[in-house]
Structures are given as structure tokens and as C-alpha cells.
Design an enzyme around this catalytic site. Structure first.
Site, PDB file in Angstrom:
ATOM      1  N   GLY A  43       0.807  -1.219   0.000  1.00 47.25           N
ATOM      2  CA  GLY A  43       0.000   0.000   0.000  1.00 47.25           C
ATOM      3  C   GLY A  43       0.834   1.259   0.000  1.00 47.25           C
ATOM      4  N   ILE A  44       1.828   1.327   0.889  1.00 41.73           N
ATOM      5  CA  ILE A  44       2.687   2.512   0.948  1.00 41.73           C
ATOM      6  C   ILE A  44       3.638   2.535  -0.244  1.00 41.73           C
ATOM      7  CG2 ILE A  44       4.511   3.654   2.254  1.00 41.73           C
ATOM      8  CD1 ILE A  44       3.132   2.717   4.816  1.00 41.73           C
TER       9      ILE A  44
ATOM     10  N   ASP B 191      13.907 -10.801  -4.434  1.00 48.84           N
ATOM     11  CA  ASP B 191      13.900 -11.135  -3.014  1.00 48.84           C
ATOM     12  C   ASP B 191      15.068 -10.383  -2.389  1.00 48.84           C
ATOM     13  OD1 ASP B 191      14.138 -12.173  -0.481  1.00 48.84           O
ATOM     14  OD2 ASP B 191      14.221 -14.275  -1.097  1.00 48.84           O
ATOM     15  N   VAL B 192      14.789  -9.350  -1.609  1.00 50.71           N
ATOM     16  CA  VAL B 192      15.857  -8.491  -1.108  1.00 50.71           C
ATOM     17  C   VAL B 192      16.727  -9.172  -0.062  1.00 50.71           C
ATOM     18  CG1 VAL B 192      14.625  -6.347  -1.619  1.00 50.71           C
ATOM     19  CG2 VAL B 192      14.370  -7.425   0.645  1.00 50.71           C
TER      20      VAL B 192
ATOM     21  N   TYR C 100       9.829  -7.455  14.706  1.00 50.11           N
ATOM     22  CA  TYR C 100       9.602  -6.310  13.824  1.00 50.11           C
ATOM     23  C   TYR C 100      10.193  -5.038  14.431  1.00 50.11           C
ATOM     24  CZ  TYR C 100       7.011  -2.848  11.048  1.00 50.11           C
ATOM     25  OH  TYR C 100       6.667  -1.793  10.240  1.00 50.11           O
TER      26      TYR C 100
ATOM     27  N   LYS D  25      13.250  -2.775  12.796  1.00 48.31           N
ATOM     28  CA  LYS D  25      13.047  -1.375  12.415  1.00 48.31           C
ATOM     29  C   LYS D  25      13.925  -0.429  13.237  1.00 48.31           C
ATOM     30  CE  LYS D  25      10.069  -1.755   9.073  1.00 48.31           C
ATOM     31  NZ  LYS D  25      10.385  -1.278   7.723  1.00 48.31           N
TER      32      LYS D  25
ATOM     33  N   ILE E  95      -0.847   3.802   9.599  1.00 47.50           N
ATOM     34  CA  ILE E  95      -1.144   4.180   8.219  1.00 47.50           C
ATOM     35  C   ILE E  95      -2.137   3.179   7.639  1.00 47.50           C
ATOM     36  CG2 ILE E  95      -0.189   4.610   5.933  1.00 47.50           C
ATOM     37  CD1 ILE E  95       0.799   6.584   8.068  1.00 47.50           C
TER      38      ILE E  95
END
Length: 259
Positions: free
Chosen positions: A20-21, A64-65, A165, A169, A198
Site C-alpha cells: 500500500g505505501i 527477493d531483497v 519487527y 526497524k 497508516i
């Protein structure tokens, strides 16, 4: 804000582009005149997004990062098809959830969940940053820009578990500063955005039914943000006008966290 130097269109590479972002960032940068390398895990989704962007010549690249060779191939393909990348947006990320969108507590988190989260969010950002900076060392460009993605969860320690997560981050906050110092002699800025709540698929999957009003009430601006508002901040950081900002984190959270 112009994205077009005298030599033609600037090229932006966006990972995590089909979320989405990420999609909002691609649309905004394309509207600013960038040629987009649109990257995500699945090529058909990248193709669909690239075909619908404003302007012409955008190129989809599946990647695939977490895979070092795949990231190098991503940059090779993007630069072969579009030209040297001047703006990198590291948007690829995962938030692993349990049934019903529940965020796991630290004591419930498996090693596999931990490692997968660090690999996508942390390693993926590192690999893309490294590849970009190596190429710009070899072929410098004016107004080089990198935008990474952290989260208000990393700044606050989270609000509903998800330690893997949060940790991933938080690592990006430090990585951004380190990269900013190393990139500065190349004339490249490296900045971070830290979105709050968001209205994007990641939030919707983890927000209990009927909880939107309660979540919005905890935000001073009394609403959940939009992907387009995140894209606005990314577009500014990618612009020539942001040339004296580096190593910074831009909070996009409606006042949920103030500093």
C-alpha cells in the site's frame, strides 16, 4: 519540485513497491517525473503497478531483497533498462502475524520468525544500500538520495508486541545514520521515514475489527494516516530541495509520538 535534470529523467528504484505505501510512493515519484524501477517479490504484481504509473518507461523487476545475488541482479537490470539509479527507496518489509492478525509476544516468537523478519527488514535494506553506494562510487550522480523505512513502533518499543519487527526497524534507524556519514562525501543523502498508523494492508491485517476508532483516538490528529501522506514525505526527501538533510528520521504519525 523538479525530478528532471538537464540530461533527462532521474531514475528511482523502489523495493516493496507493490504494498500500500510502496505503491503510493511509486505513483508520487512517477508523477514527479522519475523513471521507476518497480520491485517486489512477484513480477506480475510489479508489471501491473508499473503499467499503471503516470508517464512512460517504468520497469518492473522481481527481487527477493534477502538474497545478495538477487539484489545485485536487481540493480544491474534497473540500470541496464533505465540508466543509473539516483534515488533508492528501501520499502520492502514484513510483519509476521499469528492467526487473526495477532502480533506474537517475544516469548512466543520462534527463531525462524525472528530470522525471517531481520532478513527482510534489516538485511534487505543493508544489501540495497550497499549495492547503491558501490555503484555511485563508481559513477557519481548529482542529488543522490536514499530513503529507508523504520516505524513508530521502533521508536516507542511497540504497542502490541512484535519484538522481531520492532528490533528490525530499530536497526534501520542506526543503519541510516551510519550510511548517511559514509554517503556524504559522494553528495548522497540518506534519510529515514518512520510511519505511525497508516491505512495500508499491514495495519489492516493486524488491527482488530472495530478498533480503528480507538486507534485514531490515541492520535492527536484523531485519524489514521494515508499511504499518500507517507509518499509526500518520501518525495520531498528524494528531491533536490532536501539536499541539506541527511541522517534524519521524519516522523509521519499524526503526533502519536513527538520529540
Amino acid at each position: 519540485m523538479s525530478a528532471r535534470p538537464a540530461g533527462g529523467r532521474r531514475v528511482a528504484l523502489v523495493t516493496g513497491a507493490v504494498g500500500g505505501i510502496g505503491a503510493a510512493v511509486c505513483r508520487r515519484l512517477a508523477a514527479e517525473g522519475f523513471a521507476l524501477a518497480v520491485s517486489g517479490l512477484e513480477r506480475p504484481a510489479c508489471e501491473e503497478l508499473a503499467a499503471g504509473l503516470p508517464g512512460e518507461g517504468h520497469h518492473p523487476v522481481a527481487c527477493d531483497v534477502t538474497d545478495e545475488a538477487a539484489v545485485e541482479a536487481l540493480f544491474d537490470e534497473a540500470e541496464t533498462r533505465l540508466g543509473p539509479v539516483s534515488v533508492l527507496v528501501c520499502g520492502a518489509a514484513v510483519l509476521l502475524l499469528r492467526e487473526g492478525g495477532r502480533r506474537p509476544l517475544l516469548v512466543e516468537t520462534t527463531l525462524e520468525e525472528w530470522e525471517r523478519t531481520q532478513a527482510v527488514n534489516g538485511r534487505g535494506t543493508f544489501l540495497c544500500l550497499r549495492s547503491f553506494l558501490r555503484r555511485r562510487q563508481e559513477r557519481p550522480l548529482p542529488d543522490g538520495r536514499v530513503v529507508t523505512f523504520s516505524s513508530v513502533a521502533a521508536q516507542l518499543g511497540g504497542y502490541r508486541a512484535s519484538s522481531a519487527y520492532i528490533a528490525s526497524k530499530a536497526a534501520i534507524l542506526g543503519l541510516t545514520k551510519a550510511a548517511a556519514r559514509e554517503a556524504a562525501p559522494l553528495g548522497i543523502t540518506v534519510n529515514c521515514v518512520a510511519p505511525g498508523l497508516i491505512d495500508a494492508p499491514m495495519l489492516r491485517l493486524s488491527l482488530p475489527p472495530g478498533a480503528e476508532g480507538e486507534a485514531a483516538a490515541a492520535i492527536p490528529l484523531q485519524r489514521i494516516g494515508s499511504p499518500e501522506e507517507v509518499a509526500d514525505a518520501v518525495a520531498f526527501l528524494a528531491s533536490p530541495g532536501a539536499g541539506y538533510i541527511t541522517g534524519a528520521t521524519i516522523d509521519i504519525n499524526g503526533g502519536y509520538r513527538m520529540q
